[in-house]
Enzyme design. Structure first.
Site, mmCIF file in Angstrom:
data_model
loop_
_atom_site.group_PDB
_atom_site.id
_atom_site.type_symbol
_atom_site.label_atom_id
_atom_site.label_comp_id
_atom_site.label_asym_id
_atom_site.label_seq_id
_atom_site.Cartn_x
_atom_site.Cartn_y
_atom_site.Cartn_z
ATOM 1 C CE LYS A 118 5.727 -6.200 6.126
ATOM 2 N NZ LYS A 118 4.974 -5.204 6.868
ATOM 3 C CD GLU A 202 5.510 -13.212 9.313
ATOM 4 O OE1 GLU A 202 4.281 -13.087 9.140
ATOM 5 O OE2 GLU A 202 6.233 -12.280 9.670
ATOM 6 C CG HIS A 237 -3.641 -8.944 3.826
ATOM 7 N ND1 HIS A 237 -3.956 -10.016 4.626
ATOM 8 C CD2 HIS A 237 -3.298 -9.475 2.627
ATOM 9 C CE1 HIS A 237 -3.798 -11.123 3.950
ATOM 10 N NE2 HIS A 237 -3.402 -10.827 2.734
ATOM 11 N NE ARG A 294 2.729 4.328 9.092
ATOM 12 C CZ ARG A 294 1.615 3.646 9.249
ATOM 13 N NH1 ARG A 294 0.611 4.155 9.947
ATOM 14 N NH2 ARG A 294 1.472 2.442 8.742
#
Ligand code: ADP
Ligand code: ADP
Ligand code: MG
Length: 499
Positions: A118, A202, A237, A294
């Site tokens: 990430k 974040e 999540h 993907r």
């Protein structure tokens, strides 16, 4: 231009079957791989050839990249499709496939590598005008330094594993005093789940929507976006209900997000099918989250509204063909919704459930698609993701797609195992869902097990009356104890799995 005549699908279950169906329609032969747990699975029967690659645990079967490549060569396959999960986002596997002289049906190893982490993804897209969630763009090495940044960003913040996936490896920190403890937990979780303890910060967007853009790119530099999927209904999540298009995006924001997604793809020289995930706040500001390199679980909703077969496009791109359409040829037609039917108990915190599908009858009729790989009498294996099926409905409007989904859920008959069907029905009839305003907090805010469809209870009540309360309670208790024992084993197995 390399022609693909035989594809080995390095996956199992519904996605393996899904891929082979498109291959078959293109006149391409298929090879299935299977573990000993899947010997009698529909994907094995569907394939032209099938080969057993090992015992049930995925580390001894579906994750054995080199062995799978060997089998592909032995059986004369010229390409490997990795599906999703397992080896699909493993850059070194993609490289090994190519080194063996085979085609990897997916992006380049380079793109997978850049987007697989990430943090490196954020660094790559920075220069492409893609809005990022406020946060750190380097791994955290010093706690005092990180605390300073967290204070600047403002609590609550999210600590995320750089290598995270499948909704794992995230910790919300509400205030400064919890920071150190959560940080330590996050690092050790990331280390044990992903073999990489790198974490970053974040800003935690309190009530965001998760909206993602499907892109397709060929090997000649052409890139298009196939609009959005709204995936805000999540537990842990992880998505459970997805739809296309989103009920809240304006055409302007749709276009801005589409262009940002194409920018992300350009940042890593992307080709193939890919998904750029964003979170969107209540002002419709959007921020890049990550790119999944993907085919995505929820790709069918995009197929329904665009009329494109994403697997066929992947195969054509992998064989070097240019895209046969441009951005202006694409348009949204109608509305599609997907629910994920998991073997999970929504009354018990969505814990995976196991057992035998003693009844299994799929819904049918207009506008209904079921992507699954199960049949009556089959066991849900404890070794893999507990998804039984994806149920997709398509109609000319959102309202009609919702009504169709509720009808299809009611037609779906599954016994012997707890599923998320009743939960999905609850979602689909909820006024917040119907309004389209909902966000990722939906489950937390509105869901209580006691609000689930009470039909089951009525059934149980009538059985109880017929058999007599005593007998029923006794057998139920035995059943429950057995199930709990098996479940404990299944859960410990599930937690051990690597992404
Ligand atoms: P998508 O991003 O395509 O919507 P998910 O994030 O739900 O899909 O899952 C992507 C892949 O990760 C799937 O192959 C799934 O099997 C795998 N996965 C999902 N949850 C977990 C988990 N808890 N542990 C390991 N793998 C998981
Ligand atoms: P994964 O690789 O596990 O899919 P993502 O970064 O895509 O991880 O995040 C998964 C989900 O977690 C998102 O769909 C969203 O619900 C939530 N999430 C992630 N980042 C944030 C954030 N900064 N603020 C609020 N929610 C977030
Ligand atoms: Mg994600």
């Amino acid at each position: 231009m390399p022609e693909i005549k035989k594809i080995l699908v390095a996956n199992r279950g519904e996605i393996s079957l899904r891929i082979m169906r498109s291959a078959k329609e293109m006149g391409i032969k298929t090879v299935a791989v299977f573990s000993e747990a899947d010997r009698f699975s529909p994907h094995v029967r569907f394939a032209d050839e099938a080969v057993c690659i090992g015992p049930p645990p995925s580390s001894s079967s579906y994750l054995l990249g080199e062995k799978i490549i060997e089998e592909a060569k032995n059986l004369g396959a010229d390409a490997i499709h990795p599906g999703y999960g397992f080896l699909s986002e493993n850059a070194s596997f993609a490289q090994k496939v190519q080194d063996a002289g085979l085609i990897f049906i997916g992006p380049s190893p380079f793109s997978i590598e850049v987007m697989g982490d990430k943090l490196s993804a954020k660094q790559a897209v920075k220069d492409f005008g893609v809005p990022l969630v406020p946060g750190t763009d380097e791994p955290i090495t010093s706690i005092p330094e990180a605390k300073k940044i967290a204070l600047e960003i403002g609590y609550p913040i999210l600590i995320k594993a750089s290598a995270g996936g499948g909704g794992k490896g995230m910790r919300i920190v509400e205030s400064e005093e919890d920071f150190e403890e959560q940080m330590q937990r996050a690092v050790s979780e990331a280390q044990s789940a992903f073999g990489n303890g790198s974490v970053f910060i974040e800003k935690f967007i309190t009530s965001p929507k998760h909206i993602e853009i499907q892109i397709l790119g060929d090997q000649h530099g052409n890139l298009v976006y196939l609009f959005e999927r709204e995936c805000s209904i999540q537990r842990r999540h992880q998505k459970v209900v997805e739809e296309a298009p989103s009920a809240t995006l304006t055409p302007e924001i749709r276009e801005a997000m589409g262009k940002a997604a194409v920018g992300v793809a350009k940042a890593c020289d992307y080709y193939g099918a890919g998904t750029v995930e964003f979170i969107v706040d209540n002002q419709l500001n959007f921020y890049f989250l990550e790119m999944n390199t993907r085919l995505q679980v929820e790709h069918p909703v995009t197929e329904m509204i665009t009329g494109k077969d994403l697997v066929k496009e992947q195969i054509l791109i992998a064989s070097g063909k240019p895209l046969s359409f441009g951005q202006d040829d694409l348009q949204i037609n109608g509305h599609a919704i997907e629910i994920r039917v998991y073997a999970e108990n929504p009354k018990n915190n969505f814990l995976p459930d196991i057992g035998k599908l003693s009844t299994y009858i799929r819904p049918q009729g207009p506008g209904v698609r079921v992507d699954d790989a199960f049949e009556k009498g089959m066991d849900i294996p404890i070794y893999y993701d507990p998804m039984i099926a994806k149920l997709i409905t398509f109609a000319e409007s959102r309202e009609k797609a919702i009504a169709r989904m509720i009808r299809a859920i009611d037609e779906y008959q599954i016994t012997g195992i707890e599923t998320t069907l009743s939960f999905c029905r609850f979602v689909l009839q909820h006024e917040e869902f119907i309004s389209g305003k909902f966000d990722t907090k939906f489950v937390e805010t509105f869901f209580e097990p006691k609000k689930l469809n009470i039909k089951l209870t009525q059934e149980e009540t009538s059985i109880t009356a017929a058999l007599g309360v005593m007998i029923f309670e006794k057998s139920r208790k035995n059943h429950q104890e057995n199930k709990e024992k098996k479940l404990a084993a299944a859960n410990s197995n599930w937690n051990k799995r690597k992404h």
